[in-house]
Design a protein around this motif. Sequence first.
Motif, PDB file in Angstrom:
ATOM      1  N   VAL A 178     -18.660  12.402  22.037  1.00 22.70           N
ATOM      2  CA  VAL A 178     -18.591  13.814  21.539  1.00 22.70           C
ATOM      3  C   VAL A 178     -17.975  14.558  22.907  1.00 22.70           C
ATOM      4  O   VAL A 178     -17.140  15.482  22.582  1.00 22.70           O
ATOM      5  CB  VAL A 178     -19.842  14.294  21.142  1.00 22.70           C
ATOM      6  N   ILE A 179     -18.200  14.380  23.939  1.00 25.82           N
ATOM      7  CA  ILE A 179     -17.596  14.932  25.009  1.00 25.82           C
ATOM      8  C   ILE A 179     -16.012  14.578  25.177  1.00 25.82           C
ATOM      9  O   ILE A 179     -15.190  15.453  25.318  1.00 25.82           O
ATOM     10  CB  ILE A 179     -18.198  14.667  26.181  1.00 25.82           C
ATOM     11  N   SER A 180     -15.578  13.473  24.863  1.00 26.37           N
ATOM     12  CA  SER A 180     -14.383  13.053  24.719  1.00 26.37           C
ATOM     13  C   SER A 180     -13.673  13.964  23.954  1.00 26.37           C
ATOM     14  O   SER A 180     -12.342  14.270  24.144  1.00 26.37           O
ATOM     15  CB  SER A 180     -14.004  11.708  24.645  1.00 26.37           C
ATOM     16  N   LEU A 181     -14.151  13.882  22.485  1.00 28.33           N
ATOM     17  CA  LEU A 181     -13.577  14.693  21.559  1.00 28.33           C
ATOM     18  C   LEU A 181     -13.365  16.252  21.953  1.00 28.33           C
ATOM     19  O   LEU A 181     -12.184  16.662  21.719  1.00 28.33           O
ATOM     20  CB  LEU A 181     -14.443  14.633  20.291  1.00 28.33           C
ATOM     21  N   ILE A 182     -14.488  16.632  22.630  1.00 25.69           N
ATOM     22  CA  ILE A 182     -14.053  18.169  22.978  1.00 25.69           C
ATOM     23  C   ILE A 182     -12.955  18.344  23.835  1.00 25.69           C
ATOM     24  O   ILE A 182     -12.355  19.138  23.742  1.00 25.69           O
ATOM     25  CB  ILE A 182     -15.327  18.699  23.297  1.00 25.69           C
ATOM     26  N   ILE A 183     -13.014  17.299  24.990  1.00 24.73           N
ATOM     27  CA  ILE A 183     -12.063  17.530  26.032  1.00 24.73           C
ATOM     28  C   ILE A 183     -10.647  17.395  25.285  1.00 24.73           C
ATOM     29  O   ILE A 183      -9.746  17.914  25.532  1.00 24.73           O
ATOM     30  CB  ILE A 183     -12.239  16.217  26.997  1.00 24.73           C
TER      31      ILE A 183
END
Lengths: 347, 251
Positions: A178-183
């Motif tokens: 999820v963090i990778s997606l947001i970034i």
Amino acid sequence: MKDARMLKRERFTPLTCALLALGLLLTMILCVCVGSVRISFADTVTAVWNALWGLPIPQNIAKNIILNVRLPRVLCVALSGAALSLCGAAMQGLLRNPLADGSTMGVSSGAALGAVIAMATGFTLPGSGYGGIMVTAMAFAFGSLALILSLAFALDRSLATSSIILIGVIYTMFISSVISLIITFASDHTRSLSFWTLGSFSGVNYDQVRLLCLALIVCGFILLRFAPELNAFAIGEDNARHIGVNVKRVKLVILITVSVLIGVCVSISGTVSFVGLVMPHIARMLVGPNHKRLLPASLFSGAIFLLLADLTARTLLSPIELSIGVVTSIVGAAAFVVIFCRTRKGR
Amino acid sequence: MLSGKHVTVRYGDFAAVNDLSFHLEPGQWLMLAGPNGAGKSTLIEAIARGVPYAGAIEWAGRDIRTLKPAQLARNIGVLSQKNAVGYAYTVEEVVGLGRYAYQSGFLSGKDDAGKARIERALELTGLTELRKASMLTLSGGETQRAFLAQVFAQDPQVLILDEPANHLDINYQQHIFSLIQAWLKEPGRAVLSVVHDLSLARRYGTHALLMHRGKCVSQGPVRDVLTPDHLQQVYGMDVYAWMRDMLSQWQ
């Protein structure tokens, strides 16, 4: 009976504790002295000493760099290192798993997700530019803990350690995605977000030092108070129950305490990996697994390790500053392999 | 002093212990016997509050679920079947944890008797010389003795032992069983143990509870329970003939 199996724990005496404290103090002074601008040992000590007692600081001393840039950073790094290492030692004992640390149960990842969302959306609290990140990081840390414990409880009503680790690992993987997606989508903030997720102490101030200090005193006291229970858990959860430990209550209190401490650390510096995993192992090699000795030893060794890692990150490719997480991961991974091999040989 | 009334432990639809009642009085050594999967260890886990159960287990007339964990540990000591230590604790540290129930809590008094109890427990189990040894270096039998010493240090009124002879050579089997027998002679004490060796059960037990598929087949004085008929019914073989055959190997 003199036997190779006999352990010598007498090495950890009040003198050892004093030596570790002295080592920490000297490392902190070294970290204040060394940087893009070199400052002498005498100037550093004079500036800090005079500031502490409200005395005037001589004009020729780089007061601003020492007191407003480096000192808060060094204090933050030392407190974070101590807190993360303490949490790692507690988690490894509680979950009876040498691979456990704060991130194992997903709290670090949860806090990081909260902070990343706040940074990507530009969420702030009125009157506090930084407060938004801290509040969302802590809220997500608590939320993650509640979710992980609820899922573990649904899976197994006794809240077994293996269930918590299993859910924690799966949750961590999910949150990383999820963090990778947001970034990926937060293109304006991509660089700062990526840098932050690897850990960074640049720009910290005394408000954050005070917050970390308070969190470490309160949570550290609770964890040290639970040293006998952590010993019982480290020997085995069933054994802990048989000798009279209130297994569910103690587990919840320790997990919540660790979550608070990790939530505060992550909200300030981002996710700094490997400190909580490796330093308790090194401390265990020095003083044994008894948490009455292990927790203080982890606290000091974690602080010293993270200070040296931060110093390396600041100075290795100066003026470029590396993320502290890059240094801790490289050094930590190598140290972990050495420790693992030594432990296997020692058996 | 310790009794169970209609105790049932379920794992999903499977009843590992099914509507079983028992009682244990001071001076008794109750041997829990039965084939693998009979539910003996599960019953012990229920008494140790390790698994949820239906029915009631009472200590001195009080439901054990209402007792605080430390209160229960001061009265009932449990030795598990599987004991392994993952970190390099010393034998003394593991045995010392047996005193936890007397030291825990902000308002608990000083545990004056603790040190003497730990010394006595180490002495009884022959571990005094190994007190500083790492648990990781002990043999299976030594580990078992260390955890037995922990239970002795706990100083409970009832000992619950799940296969106490596990990993022990015959010398230590005899030593440990004689030790427990001597421990039992103090007034107000009782022992409940799981055993697979029926000779040990008959030699040391005063009473027995024979289990099969979670249910009680027979309960009472050991020689009334461990009879050829009951054992044939539970094990599906002539146990006495097998025992005689084993003994004949020495003649």
